[in-house]
Design an enzyme around this catalytic site. Structure first.
Site, PDB file in Angstrom:
ATOM      1  N   GLU A  56       0.660  -1.090   0.023  1.00  0.00           N
ATOM      2  CA  GLU A  56      -0.113  -0.494  -0.335  1.00  0.00           C
ATOM      3  C   GLU A  56       0.625   1.829   0.191  1.00  0.00           C
ATOM      4  OE1 GLU A  56      -3.630   2.180   2.557  1.00  0.00           O
ATOM      5  OE2 GLU A  56      -2.773   0.024   2.789  1.00  0.00           O
ATOM      6  N   LYS A 108      -8.505  -0.841   0.906  1.00  0.00           N
ATOM      7  CA  LYS A 108      -9.338  -1.512   1.803  1.00  0.00           C
ATOM      8  C   LYS A 108     -10.711  -2.265   1.326  1.00  0.00           C
ATOM      9  CE  LYS A 108      -9.586  -0.093   5.433  1.00  0.00           C
ATOM     10  NZ  LYS A 108      -9.321  -0.236   7.030  1.00  0.00           N
TER      11      LYS A 108
END
Length: 428
Positions: free
Chosen positions: A239, A255
């Protein structure tokens, strides 16, 4: 505040710098010039300290919108690590529980030179520090604990032993924390909170090779390591917390998680709960970037793209913006730390809920780790990250909690995220 030069490095061999985001052409020829280590208890503003330290060593970070070049005859750039606790301090959130890795600083900045500036070998006072306490051989009588599958190392091979993991909370306590967040959402105090658990295991041997193996995990965009006196961290994060290049800011929040099967992918794409949670964090990240971006320039380039990390599908979006006038590194760190995907919304309320519910601090996890150079910044979010102190390895995993969260499913998701990291650390 500590400004540490590495100890005794003149006798160390030159080694590959394994920091996420370091320029590929320079990795084999970097040596440490100077180091800053800071802990929350030292006082002061870590973002300002990082910018001041880097600027003092010739890394141009005071105005990120100004064109800058990578010079072969100056500092190449720097590794930067900022803990979640330091991020919470920058955001004005509650400090939370004590870290389980007190040897690990909350801010580390390591400036690197090119080795060929000094005739192909590290100059005095530079180099890569591998502390003696993190290079111990395994004890001859070290044997696995009853709950671990680790085997006694082959005497002919480098010795590595990892004992049983001990969780900082039980599955029941984790589930209770999920219910507590759901209750807070029902009261309107928060919309989403990311909960993170921790586990530690004893080890014998050199942990640095084990930590370095994490970078080989599929999808580890920010795979790399960093070490200091009595501590080391290894990262396998996919990420992007923030990237700055060519006058643009980019963040890529992740997410939403499902098993990496065809059915899991279909389920993730069809999940209204996961999509709502994801969009909420994308909006938060848009807000964070807007604080430091040129007015009207924030855009969502990609929304809810499903990508693979090890045995999991995860949803990722890309948000970008033009760098605001006069933006420096310090203001950028204040705007994006800690990352919205590992805190929740509203961010400050989520941080206060996290501090009340998590039994131990986040240590090396959920912070920032990567590369800062003149004209280019690439920082990953330290998910899928492990840390070592002198006798234990530490890992963290968690997930975002919404009103629609099922406690048992959240506990299982955290375990699924931790499993590849634990498995690779145990490999001998």
């Amino acid at each position: 505040m500590r400004k540490n030069g590495p100890t005794g490095v003149e006798t160390l061999p030159q080694t590959l710098i394994n920091v996420p985001g370091a320029p590929d052409d320079c990795r084999g020829r970097l040596v440490e010039r100077a180091r800053l280590e800071w802990r929350c208890g030292d006082g002061g503003d870590p973002a300002a300290l990082a910018q001041e330290f880097l600027t003092g060593h010739g890394v141009a970070v005071a105005d990120l919108g100004r064109p800058a070049r990578h010079h072969a005859d100056g500092a190449c750039g720097a590794a930067l690590y900022l803990s979640a606790a330091a991020g919470a301090l920058l955001a004005g959130g509650a400090p939370g529980a004590a870290t389980p890795v007190p040897a690990l600083p909350d801010l580390v900045v390591v400036v690197y030179d090119h080795a060929d500036r000094h005739g192909g070998r590290p100059a005095p006072g530079t180099g890569r520090h591998r502390p003696a306490d993190l290079r111990r051989a395994a004890a001859p009588d070290a044997v696995p604990g009853p709950a671990t599958a680790a085997r006694r190392p082959d005497p002919a091979a480098p010795r590595w032993w990892l004992g049983a993991w001990r969780e900082s909370w039980t599955p029941g306590q984790h589930a209770d924390a999920v219910e507590a967040v759901r209750a807070a959402i029902g009261l309107g105090d928060v919309y989403q909170v990311n909960l993170v658990g921790h586990a530690a295991a004893p080890y014998a041997g050199d942990p640095l090779p084990a930590l370095a193996r994490l970078g080989a995990l599929p999808g580890a965009r920010y795979g790399g390591t960093l070490a200091g006196l009595d501590w080391a961290i290894g990262c396998a994060s996919p990420e992007t917390l923030v990237e700055v290049d060519g006058g643009r800011l980019v963040t890529r929040p992740i997410k939403g998680t499902r098993p990496a099967t065809a059915a899991g992918r279909r389920e993730l794409l069809a999940s209204a709960k996961e999509r709502a949670e994801h969009v909420m964090i994308v909006d938060l990240e848009r807000n964070d970037l807007a604080r430091v971006a040129r007015i009207g320039s924030v855009r969502v380039d990609e929304l809810f793209a499903v990508r693979r990390w090890c045995d999991l599908w995860q949803a990722e979006s890309t948000v970008s913006a033009a760098v605001g006038d006069g933006l420096g590194l310090a203001d950028l760190l204040r705007a994006v730390c800690p990352g919205g995907s590992v805190t929740g919304a509203p961010k400050l309320a989520a941080l206060n809920r996290i501090a009340a519910l998590e039994p131990v601090g986040r240590g090396a996890s959920m912070g920032a780790f990567g590369w800062v150079g003149s004209g280019r910044i690439d920082l990953g979010l330290t998910i899928r990250t492990a840390a070592a102190d002198v006798d234990r390895l530490h890992v963290w995993a968690g997930g975002g909690i919404t009103w629609g969260s099922d406690p048992a499913a959240e506990v299982a998701e955290a375990a699924a995220k931790a499993a590849p990291v634990r498995g690779l650390l145990a490999a001998g």
